[in-house]
Scaffold this active site. Structure first.
Site, short mmCIF file in Angstrom:
data_model
loop_
_atom_site.label_atom_id
_atom_site.label_comp_id
_atom_site.label_asym_id
_atom_site.label_seq_id
_atom_site.Cartn_x
_atom_site.Cartn_y
_atom_site.Cartn_z
N ASN A 154 0.80 -1.23 0.00
CA ASN A 154 0.00 0.00 0.00
C ASN A 154 0.83 1.28 0.00
O ASN A 154 0.59 2.19 -0.78
CB ASN A 154 -1.00 0.00 1.16
N GLU A 253 4.16 -4.03 12.40
CA GLU A 253 3.13 -3.01 12.25
C GLU A 253 2.03 -3.63 11.43
O GLU A 253 2.19 -3.91 10.24
CB GLU A 253 3.72 -1.77 11.57
N CYS A 287 -3.12 1.46 6.63
CA CYS A 287 -3.34 0.84 7.94
C CYS A 287 -3.93 1.82 8.94
O CYS A 287 -4.63 1.43 9.87
CB CYS A 287 -2.03 0.25 8.47
#
Length: 490
Positions: A154, A253, A287
Protein backbone atom coordinates in the site's frame (compact mmCIF):
# COMPACT_ATOMS: atom_id res chain seq x y z
CA UNK A 1 19.74 12.44 -15.10
CA UNK A 2 19.17 9.07 -16.72
CA UNK A 3 16.15 7.19 -15.30
CA UNK A 4 16.80 3.88 -13.60
CA UNK A 5 16.46 0.90 -15.93
CA UNK A 6 16.09 -2.89 -15.75
CA UNK A 7 13.62 -2.89 -12.84
CA UNK A 8 12.80 -6.61 -12.85
CA UNK A 9 15.75 -8.16 -11.04
CA UNK A 10 16.79 -9.45 -7.65
CA UNK A 11 19.75 -7.56 -6.13
CA UNK A 12 22.00 -10.08 -4.41
CA UNK A 13 25.62 -9.56 -3.31
CA UNK A 14 25.81 -6.35 -5.31
CA UNK A 15 24.64 -7.94 -8.58
CA UNK A 16 21.35 -7.34 -10.39
CA UNK A 17 20.20 -10.71 -11.68
CA UNK A 18 17.28 -13.09 -12.09
CA UNK A 19 16.43 -15.33 -9.19
CA UNK A 20 16.89 -19.07 -9.39
CA UNK A 21 13.34 -19.88 -8.33
CA UNK A 22 10.69 -21.56 -10.46
CA UNK A 23 8.09 -18.77 -10.40
CA UNK A 24 7.77 -15.66 -12.55
CA UNK A 25 5.82 -12.83 -10.91
CA UNK A 26 3.80 -10.64 -13.26
CA UNK A 27 3.87 -7.04 -12.08
CA UNK A 28 0.63 -5.40 -13.21
CA UNK A 29 -0.46 -1.79 -13.23
CA UNK A 30 -3.54 -1.86 -10.93
CA UNK A 31 -5.40 0.73 -13.01
CA UNK A 32 -4.87 -0.58 -16.54
CA UNK A 33 -4.15 -4.15 -15.41
CA UNK A 34 -1.36 -4.30 -17.98
CA UNK A 35 1.88 -6.18 -17.27
CA UNK A 36 4.67 -3.68 -16.63
CA UNK A 37 7.34 -6.26 -15.83
CA UNK A 38 8.11 -9.86 -14.96
CA UNK A 39 10.30 -10.80 -12.01
CA UNK A 40 11.96 -14.21 -11.64
CA UNK A 41 11.58 -15.49 -8.09
CA UNK A 42 14.44 -16.02 -5.65
CA UNK A 43 15.23 -19.54 -4.44
CA UNK A 44 16.23 -20.67 -0.95
CA UNK A 45 19.82 -20.60 -2.17
CA UNK A 46 19.37 -16.99 -3.30
CA UNK A 47 17.97 -16.07 0.11
CA UNK A 48 20.97 -17.65 1.79
CA UNK A 49 23.38 -15.82 -0.52
CA UNK A 50 21.63 -12.51 0.19
CA UNK A 51 21.88 -12.97 3.95
CA UNK A 52 25.48 -14.21 3.77
CA UNK A 53 26.37 -11.20 1.63
CA UNK A 54 24.69 -8.78 4.04
CA UNK A 55 26.52 -10.37 6.98
CA UNK A 56 29.92 -10.11 5.30
CA UNK A 57 29.44 -6.52 4.13
CA UNK A 58 28.04 -5.44 7.49
CA UNK A 59 31.29 -6.22 9.31
CA UNK A 60 33.15 -3.64 7.24
CA UNK A 61 30.26 -1.15 7.13
CA UNK A 62 30.07 -1.05 10.93
CA UNK A 63 33.77 -0.11 11.05
CA UNK A 64 33.30 2.88 8.75
CA UNK A 65 33.71 6.28 10.35
CA UNK A 66 30.26 7.51 11.47
CA UNK A 67 30.72 10.70 9.46
CA UNK A 68 31.29 8.59 6.35
CA UNK A 69 28.14 6.56 6.97
CA UNK A 70 26.20 9.78 7.54
CA UNK A 71 27.58 11.19 4.28
CA UNK A 72 26.32 8.17 2.32
CA UNK A 73 22.88 8.59 3.89
CA UNK A 74 22.85 12.30 3.04
CA UNK A 75 23.72 11.48 -0.54
CA UNK A 76 20.79 9.05 -0.62
CA UNK A 77 18.51 11.89 0.51
CA UNK A 78 19.80 14.06 -2.35
CA UNK A 79 19.18 11.25 -4.85
CA UNK A 80 15.63 10.72 -3.59
CA UNK A 81 14.93 14.44 -3.92
CA UNK A 82 16.41 14.71 -7.39
CA UNK A 83 14.55 11.64 -8.64
CA UNK A 84 11.27 12.54 -6.94
CA UNK A 85 9.13 12.82 -10.08
CA UNK A 86 10.63 9.63 -11.50
CA UNK A 87 9.74 7.74 -8.33
CA UNK A 88 6.25 9.26 -8.22
CA UNK A 89 5.52 7.88 -11.67
CA UNK A 90 6.68 4.44 -10.56
CA UNK A 91 4.42 4.64 -7.49
CA UNK A 92 1.45 5.45 -9.74
CA UNK A 93 2.18 2.56 -12.11
CA UNK A 94 3.46 -0.01 -9.62
CA UNK A 95 1.00 0.46 -6.74
CA UNK A 96 -1.91 2.40 -8.24
CA UNK A 97 -1.10 5.45 -6.13
CA UNK A 98 -2.83 8.68 -7.06
CA UNK A 99 -0.53 11.58 -7.87
CA UNK A 100 -1.54 13.17 -4.56
CA UNK A 101 -0.79 10.05 -2.53
CA UNK A 102 2.49 9.39 -4.35
CA UNK A 103 3.66 12.89 -3.41
CA UNK A 104 2.76 12.29 0.22
CA UNK A 105 4.64 9.00 0.16
CA UNK A 106 7.76 10.63 -1.29
CA UNK A 107 7.60 13.27 1.45
CA UNK A 108 7.64 10.46 4.02
CA UNK A 109 10.45 8.58 2.23
CA UNK A 110 12.71 11.62 2.09
CA UNK A 111 11.92 12.67 5.66
CA UNK A 112 12.73 9.30 7.24
CA UNK A 113 15.94 8.97 5.22
CA UNK A 114 17.01 12.46 6.27
CA UNK A 115 16.30 11.63 9.91
CA UNK A 116 18.23 8.35 9.61
CA UNK A 117 21.22 10.25 8.21
CA UNK A 118 21.72 11.69 11.70
CA UNK A 119 21.81 8.26 13.37
CA UNK A 120 25.52 7.46 12.83
CA UNK A 121 26.37 10.52 14.93
CA UNK A 122 23.78 9.71 17.61
CA UNK A 123 24.95 6.22 18.55
CA UNK A 124 26.15 7.46 21.91
CA UNK A 125 27.56 5.31 24.67
CA UNK A 126 27.54 5.83 28.43
CA UNK A 127 29.88 5.54 31.35
CA UNK A 128 27.90 4.36 34.38
CA UNK A 129 29.02 4.24 38.04
CA UNK A 130 29.78 0.81 39.49
CA UNK A 131 29.07 -0.88 42.80
CA UNK A 132 32.55 -2.35 42.62
CA UNK A 133 35.61 -0.33 43.63
CA UNK A 134 37.97 0.36 40.76
CA UNK A 135 35.45 -0.65 38.05
CA UNK A 136 34.30 1.45 35.12
CA UNK A 137 31.10 0.44 33.32
CA UNK A 138 30.81 1.35 29.67
CA UNK A 139 27.60 0.92 27.63
CA UNK A 140 28.10 0.80 23.87
CA UNK A 141 25.32 1.12 21.27
CA UNK A 142 26.00 -1.25 18.38
CA UNK A 143 24.26 -2.49 15.21
CA UNK A 144 22.12 -5.59 15.57
CA UNK A 145 23.89 -7.16 12.59
CA UNK A 146 21.56 -8.11 9.73
CA UNK A 147 17.91 -7.06 9.41
CA UNK A 148 15.22 -8.73 7.31
CA UNK A 149 12.53 -6.36 6.00
CA UNK A 150 9.20 -7.61 4.63
CA UNK A 151 7.13 -4.85 3.09
CA UNK A 152 3.49 -4.33 2.02
CA UNK A 153 1.89 -3.07 -1.20
CA UNK A 154 0.00 0.00 0.00
CA UNK A 155 2.82 2.45 0.85
CA UNK A 156 5.53 0.18 -0.55
CA UNK A 157 8.47 2.54 -0.72
CA UNK A 158 7.93 4.34 2.57
CA UNK A 159 7.01 1.30 4.65
CA UNK A 160 10.18 -0.43 3.49
CA UNK A 161 12.36 2.67 3.76
CA UNK A 162 11.37 3.39 7.36
CA UNK A 163 13.21 0.16 8.23
CA UNK A 164 15.91 0.15 5.55
CA UNK A 165 17.22 3.68 6.17
CA UNK A 166 17.56 3.39 9.98
CA UNK A 167 19.03 -0.11 9.67
CA UNK A 168 21.72 0.94 7.20
CA UNK A 169 22.47 4.20 9.02
CA UNK A 170 23.09 2.38 12.31
CA UNK A 171 25.53 -0.01 10.68
CA UNK A 172 23.42 -3.04 9.79
CA UNK A 173 23.19 -5.18 6.67
CA UNK A 174 19.72 -5.52 5.15
CA UNK A 175 17.72 -8.00 3.08
CA UNK A 176 14.37 -6.74 1.74
CA UNK A 177 11.47 -8.82 0.47
CA UNK A 178 8.94 -6.48 -1.18
CA UNK A 179 5.34 -7.45 -1.75
CA UNK A 180 5.16 -9.33 -5.07
CA UNK A 181 2.57 -6.78 -6.30
CA UNK A 182 4.94 -3.82 -5.84
CA UNK A 183 8.48 -5.09 -6.50
CA UNK A 184 9.73 -1.86 -8.07
CA UNK A 185 8.70 0.68 -5.46
CA UNK A 186 8.90 -1.73 -2.53
CA UNK A 187 12.52 -2.68 -3.07
CA UNK A 188 14.20 -2.24 -6.44
CA UNK A 189 14.16 1.57 -6.51
CA UNK A 190 15.36 1.71 -2.91
CA UNK A 191 18.37 -0.44 -3.78
CA UNK A 192 19.07 1.60 -6.92
CA UNK A 193 19.13 4.81 -4.88
CA UNK A 194 21.44 3.41 -2.19
CA UNK A 195 23.66 1.83 -4.83
CA UNK A 196 24.04 5.24 -6.46
CA UNK A 197 24.69 6.78 -3.03
CA UNK A 198 27.67 4.50 -2.47
CA UNK A 199 26.45 1.85 -0.04
CA UNK A 200 28.94 -1.07 -0.18
CA UNK A 201 28.05 -3.91 -2.51
CA UNK A 202 26.30 -6.72 -0.71
CA UNK A 203 25.15 -4.64 2.26
CA UNK A 204 21.62 -4.14 0.88
CA UNK A 205 19.88 -6.99 -0.95
CA UNK A 206 16.47 -7.21 -2.63
CA UNK A 207 14.88 -10.63 -3.10
CA UNK A 208 11.58 -11.70 -4.69
CA UNK A 209 10.88 -15.23 -3.44
CA UNK A 210 7.62 -17.12 -3.95
CA UNK A 211 6.29 -18.26 -0.58
CA UNK A 212 5.05 -21.52 -2.13
CA UNK A 213 8.67 -22.33 -3.02
CA UNK A 214 10.63 -21.07 -0.01
CA UNK A 215 8.10 -21.14 2.85
CA UNK A 216 9.38 -19.20 5.86
CA UNK A 217 13.04 -19.17 4.80
CA UNK A 218 13.26 -15.35 4.87
CA UNK A 219 12.23 -15.34 8.53
CA UNK A 220 13.81 -18.54 9.82
CA UNK A 221 17.25 -18.06 8.27
CA UNK A 222 19.77 -17.98 11.15
CA UNK A 223 21.58 -14.78 10.10
CA UNK A 224 19.00 -11.99 10.58
CA UNK A 225 18.63 -10.94 14.22
CA UNK A 226 15.63 -8.71 13.52
CA UNK A 227 12.64 -9.11 11.22
CA UNK A 228 10.68 -5.94 10.44
CA UNK A 229 7.25 -6.70 8.98
CA UNK A 230 4.39 -4.47 7.88
CA UNK A 231 1.20 -6.20 6.81
CA UNK A 232 -1.81 -8.13 8.04
CA UNK A 233 -2.28 -9.26 11.62
CA UNK A 234 -2.59 -13.00 10.80
CA UNK A 235 0.72 -12.98 8.93
CA UNK A 236 2.31 -10.79 11.59
CA UNK A 237 1.23 -13.19 14.32
CA UNK A 238 2.87 -16.05 12.39
CA UNK A 239 6.09 -14.07 11.94
CA UNK A 240 6.12 -13.13 15.63
CA UNK A 241 5.76 -16.78 16.60
CA UNK A 242 8.66 -17.78 14.35
CA UNK A 243 10.85 -14.99 15.70
CA UNK A 244 10.08 -16.08 19.25
CA UNK A 245 10.88 -19.67 18.36
CA UNK A 246 14.26 -18.68 16.92
CA UNK A 247 15.03 -16.07 19.61
CA UNK A 248 15.19 -13.11 17.27
CA UNK A 249 13.63 -9.67 17.56
CA UNK A 250 10.60 -8.56 15.56
CA UNK A 251 8.99 -5.21 14.78
CA UNK A 252 5.40 -5.72 13.63
CA UNK A 253 3.13 -3.01 12.25
CA UNK A 254 -0.13 -4.75 11.52
CA UNK A 255 -3.81 -4.11 10.86
CA UNK A 256 -6.08 -1.39 12.17
CA UNK A 257 -9.75 -0.70 12.75
CA UNK A 258 -9.38 2.98 13.41
CA UNK A 259 -12.17 5.16 14.73
CA UNK A 260 -12.96 8.83 14.28
CA UNK A 261 -15.00 10.11 17.24
CA UNK A 262 -17.16 13.17 16.63
CA UNK A 263 -18.33 14.64 19.95
CA UNK A 264 -21.45 16.71 20.42
CA UNK A 265 -19.58 20.04 20.49
CA UNK A 266 -17.41 19.29 17.45
CA UNK A 267 -17.28 21.48 14.35
CA UNK A 268 -19.18 19.17 12.00
CA UNK A 269 -17.86 20.51 8.70
CA UNK A 270 -14.29 20.26 9.98
CA UNK A 271 -14.97 16.71 11.18
CA UNK A 272 -16.45 15.74 7.81
CA UNK A 273 -13.42 17.13 5.99
CA UNK A 274 -11.16 15.08 8.25
CA UNK A 275 -13.27 11.99 7.63
CA UNK A 276 -13.02 12.43 3.86
CA UNK A 277 -9.22 12.64 3.96
CA UNK A 278 -8.69 9.98 6.61
CA UNK A 279 -11.07 7.50 4.96
CA UNK A 280 -10.53 7.94 1.23
CA UNK A 281 -6.82 8.81 0.96
CA UNK A 282 -5.27 6.09 -1.24
CA UNK A 283 -8.72 4.50 -1.52
CA UNK A 284 -8.66 3.55 2.17
CA UNK A 285 -5.71 1.20 1.60
CA UNK A 286 -3.82 2.58 4.61
CA UNK A 287 -3.34 0.84 7.94
CA UNK A 288 -4.14 4.16 9.67
CA UNK A 289 -7.25 4.88 7.59
CA UNK A 290 -10.53 5.61 9.33
CA UNK A 291 -12.72 2.52 9.30
CA UNK A 292 -15.45 3.56 11.74
CA UNK A 293 -16.92 7.02 12.38
CA UNK A 294 -18.62 7.31 15.77
CA UNK A 295 -20.85 10.40 15.99
CA UNK A 296 -22.83 11.79 18.92
CA UNK A 297 -26.51 11.08 18.26
CA UNK A 298 -27.41 14.81 18.37
CA UNK A 299 -25.12 15.47 15.40
CA UNK A 300 -25.53 12.13 13.63
CA UNK A 301 -27.94 13.12 10.84
CA UNK A 302 -26.11 16.40 10.17
CA UNK A 303 -22.79 14.59 9.90
CA UNK A 304 -24.08 11.81 7.64
CA UNK A 305 -25.85 14.21 5.28
CA UNK A 306 -22.76 16.39 4.82
CA UNK A 307 -20.40 13.41 4.62
CA UNK A 308 -22.45 11.84 1.84
CA UNK A 309 -22.80 15.14 0.01
CA UNK A 310 -19.06 15.79 0.01
CA UNK A 311 -18.09 12.19 -0.75
CA UNK A 312 -20.09 12.42 -3.97
CA UNK A 313 -17.76 15.19 -5.16
CA UNK A 314 -14.53 13.18 -4.79
CA UNK A 315 -12.76 12.68 -8.08
CA UNK A 316 -12.41 8.95 -8.79
CA UNK A 317 -10.51 7.25 -11.60
CA UNK A 318 -7.14 7.52 -13.33
CA UNK A 319 -4.35 7.98 -10.74
CA UNK A 320 -2.30 9.89 -13.31
CA UNK A 321 -4.85 12.72 -13.12
CA UNK A 322 -3.45 15.12 -10.52
CA UNK A 323 -6.93 15.82 -9.09
CA UNK A 324 -7.83 12.16 -8.52
CA UNK A 325 -8.18 11.18 -4.86
CA UNK A 326 -9.48 7.64 -5.32
CA UNK A 327 -7.72 5.42 -7.84
CA UNK A 328 -7.61 1.64 -8.22
CA UNK A 329 -7.47 -0.92 -5.47
CA UNK A 330 -4.49 -3.22 -5.70
CA UNK A 331 -6.38 -6.07 -7.41
CA UNK A 332 -9.80 -7.52 -8.22
CA UNK A 333 -9.69 -9.79 -5.20
CA UNK A 334 -9.70 -6.78 -2.88
CA UNK A 335 -12.89 -5.49 -4.48
CA UNK A 336 -14.61 -8.88 -4.23
CA UNK A 337 -13.68 -9.12 -0.53
CA UNK A 338 -15.05 -5.64 0.21
CA UNK A 339 -18.32 -6.23 -1.66
CA UNK A 340 -18.88 -9.43 0.34
CA UNK A 341 -18.50 -7.49 3.60
CA UNK A 342 -20.89 -4.77 2.41
CA UNK A 343 -23.50 -7.38 1.54
CA UNK A 344 -23.04 -9.10 4.89
CA UNK A 345 -23.30 -5.77 6.74
CA UNK A 346 -26.63 -5.09 5.02
CA UNK A 347 -27.88 -8.51 6.07
CA UNK A 348 -26.89 -7.56 9.63
CA UNK A 349 -28.98 -4.37 9.51
CA UNK A 350 -26.64 -1.74 8.10
CA UNK A 351 -28.02 0.83 5.66
CA UNK A 352 -26.10 1.92 2.56
CA UNK A 353 -26.56 5.69 2.39
CA UNK A 354 -24.07 6.14 -0.44
CA UNK A 355 -23.75 3.26 -2.87
CA UNK A 356 -20.61 3.30 -4.90
CA UNK A 357 -19.91 1.49 -8.13
CA UNK A 358 -17.05 -0.60 -9.46
CA UNK A 359 -15.17 0.16 -12.67
CA UNK A 360 -12.38 -2.33 -13.25
CA UNK A 361 -10.24 -2.16 -10.11
CA UNK A 362 -11.66 1.23 -9.15
CA UNK A 363 -14.31 1.41 -6.42
CA UNK A 364 -16.31 4.59 -5.78
CA UNK A 365 -17.04 5.51 -2.14
CA UNK A 366 -19.50 3.51 -0.07
CA UNK A 367 -20.96 4.92 3.15
CA UNK A 368 -23.05 2.83 5.53
CA UNK A 369 -24.79 3.52 8.81
CA UNK A 370 -25.04 0.77 11.38
CA UNK A 371 -23.65 -0.61 14.60
CA UNK A 372 -20.20 -1.72 15.67
CA UNK A 373 -21.28 -5.32 15.07
CA UNK A 374 -21.80 -5.19 11.30
CA UNK A 375 -19.12 -6.66 9.04
CA UNK A 376 -17.90 -3.35 7.64
CA UNK A 377 -17.26 -2.09 11.19
CA UNK A 378 -15.84 -5.33 12.56
CA UNK A 379 -13.41 -5.91 9.70
CA UNK A 380 -10.65 -3.69 8.38
CA UNK A 381 -12.03 -2.67 4.98
CA UNK A 382 -8.77 -1.49 3.41
CA UNK A 383 -10.92 0.16 0.79
CA UNK A 384 -13.19 3.22 0.26
CA UNK A 385 -15.92 2.08 2.65
CA UNK A 386 -16.95 3.88 5.86
CA UNK A 387 -19.42 2.85 8.54
CA UNK A 388 -21.00 5.64 10.62
CA UNK A 389 -22.17 4.68 14.10
CA UNK A 390 -24.28 6.67 16.57
CA UNK A 391 -23.31 7.10 20.25
CA UNK A 392 -25.31 8.70 23.07
CA UNK A 393 -22.33 9.94 25.09
CA UNK A 394 -18.55 10.30 25.18
CA UNK A 395 -18.39 7.18 27.33
CA UNK A 396 -20.34 5.12 24.82
CA UNK A 397 -18.23 6.44 21.95
CA UNK A 398 -15.06 5.42 23.81
CA UNK A 399 -16.47 1.96 24.51
CA UNK A 400 -17.37 1.49 20.84
CA UNK A 401 -13.94 2.71 19.71
CA UNK A 402 -12.22 0.23 22.06
CA UNK A 403 -14.47 -2.68 21.07
CA UNK A 404 -11.99 -4.08 18.55
CA UNK A 405 -8.95 -6.31 18.59
CA UNK A 406 -6.93 -3.52 16.96
CA UNK A 407 -5.29 -0.40 18.34
CA UNK A 408 -3.25 1.45 15.73
CA UNK A 409 -4.53 4.97 15.15
CA UNK A 410 -7.60 7.13 15.65
CA UNK A 411 -8.96 10.66 15.85
CA UNK A 412 -11.27 12.75 18.02
CA UNK A 413 -13.11 15.92 17.00
CA UNK A 414 -14.18 18.04 19.96
CA UNK A 415 -15.12 21.64 20.73
CA UNK A 416 -11.96 22.13 22.79
CA UNK A 417 -8.53 20.49 22.65
CA UNK A 418 -8.73 19.62 26.32
CA UNK A 419 -11.94 17.65 25.91
CA UNK A 420 -10.51 15.93 22.87
CA UNK A 421 -7.34 14.91 24.72
CA UNK A 422 -9.37 13.65 27.69
CA UNK A 423 -11.28 11.32 25.38
CA UNK A 424 -8.19 10.40 23.33
CA UNK A 425 -6.32 9.19 26.42
CA UNK A 426 -9.08 6.65 27.06
CA UNK A 427 -8.81 5.04 23.62
CA UNK A 428 -6.54 1.99 23.64
CA UNK A 429 -4.52 2.76 20.56
CA UNK A 430 -0.96 3.76 19.77
CA UNK A 431 -1.86 7.11 18.20
CA UNK A 432 -4.80 9.51 18.41
CA UNK A 433 -5.12 12.89 16.66
CA UNK A 434 -7.39 15.61 18.08
CA UNK A 435 -9.34 17.73 15.59
CA UNK A 436 -7.55 15.98 12.75
CA UNK A 437 -7.81 12.66 10.93
CA UNK A 438 -6.08 9.35 11.65
CA UNK A 439 -3.55 9.21 8.79
CA UNK A 440 -0.49 10.89 10.28
CA UNK A 441 3.18 9.94 10.32
CA UNK A 442 6.25 12.02 11.14
CA UNK A 443 9.93 11.04 11.18
CA UNK A 444 10.54 12.16 14.78
CA UNK A 445 7.44 10.69 16.44
CA UNK A 446 6.89 7.22 17.92
CA UNK A 447 4.73 5.30 15.41
CA UNK A 448 3.16 1.97 16.32
CA UNK A 449 0.13 0.18 17.68
CA UNK A 450 -1.34 -1.63 20.64
CA UNK A 451 -3.18 -4.96 20.89
CA UNK A 452 -3.31 -6.83 17.57
CA UNK A 453 -1.95 -3.82 15.68
CA UNK A 454 1.63 -4.76 16.42
CA UNK A 455 4.81 -4.50 18.45
CA UNK A 456 7.55 -1.90 18.55
CA UNK A 457 7.81 1.70 17.42
CA UNK A 458 9.24 3.50 14.39
CA UNK A 459 10.43 7.08 14.21
CA UNK A 460 13.28 9.20 15.55
CA UNK A 461 14.94 7.95 18.71
CA UNK A 462 12.68 4.88 18.72
CA UNK A 463 14.01 3.70 15.34
CA UNK A 464 17.54 4.26 16.59
CA UNK A 465 16.77 1.99 19.53
CA UNK A 466 14.91 -0.66 17.53
CA UNK A 467 17.71 -1.21 15.01
CA UNK A 468 20.56 -1.30 17.52
CA UNK A 469 21.54 -3.26 20.60
CA UNK A 470 23.51 -2.44 23.74
CA UNK A 471 26.74 -4.01 24.96
CA UNK A 472 28.09 -3.62 28.50
CA UNK A 473 31.87 -3.62 28.79
CA UNK A 474 33.41 -3.13 32.22
CA UNK A 475 37.01 -2.33 33.08
CA UNK A 476 38.49 -3.36 36.43
CA UNK A 477 41.39 -0.93 36.95
CA UNK A 478 42.56 -2.33 40.27
CA UNK A 479 42.62 -5.87 41.53
CA UNK A 480 39.28 -6.94 42.92
CA UNK A 481 39.08 -8.84 46.17
CA UNK A 482 37.18 -12.11 46.11
CA UNK A 483 36.87 -15.32 48.18
CA UNK A 484 39.75 -16.64 46.10
CA UNK A 485 42.01 -13.66 46.84
CA UNK A 486 45.18 -14.39 48.78
CA UNK A 487 43.98 -12.38 51.81
CA UNK A 488 41.05 -14.73 52.20
CA UNK A 489 43.16 -17.83 51.77
CA UNK A 490 45.77 -16.92 54.44
Amino acid sequence: MKPYEDLTKNYIAGIWRDGNGQTTHENRNPYHNEVIGEVKSASKEDIDEAYQSAKKAQVEWEKRNPFERASVMEKAVHILESRREEFIQHLIQDSGSSYIKANVEMDFVIAITREAASFPLRMHGEIVPSLIAGKENRIYRKPIGVVGVIGPFNFPMYLAMRSVAPAIATGNGVVVKPDKQTPITGGILIAKAFEEAGVPKGLLNIIHPAVKEVGDAVIEHPIPRLISFTGSTPVGRHIGELCGKHIKKSILELGGNNALLVLEDADIERAVNSALFGKFMHNGQICMAINRIIVHQSKFDEFVDLFVKKAKTIKVGDPQDKDTLIGPLINKGAIERILRDIEKAQEQGANVVLEGKVEGNVMHPYILTGTNDVATAKNEMFGPVATVISADSDEEAIDIANDTQYGLSGAVHAGSPERGVKVAKQIVTGMVHVNDQSVNDEPLIAFGGEKDSGLGRFGGERSLEEFTTMQWISIQSEERESPYHANYLD
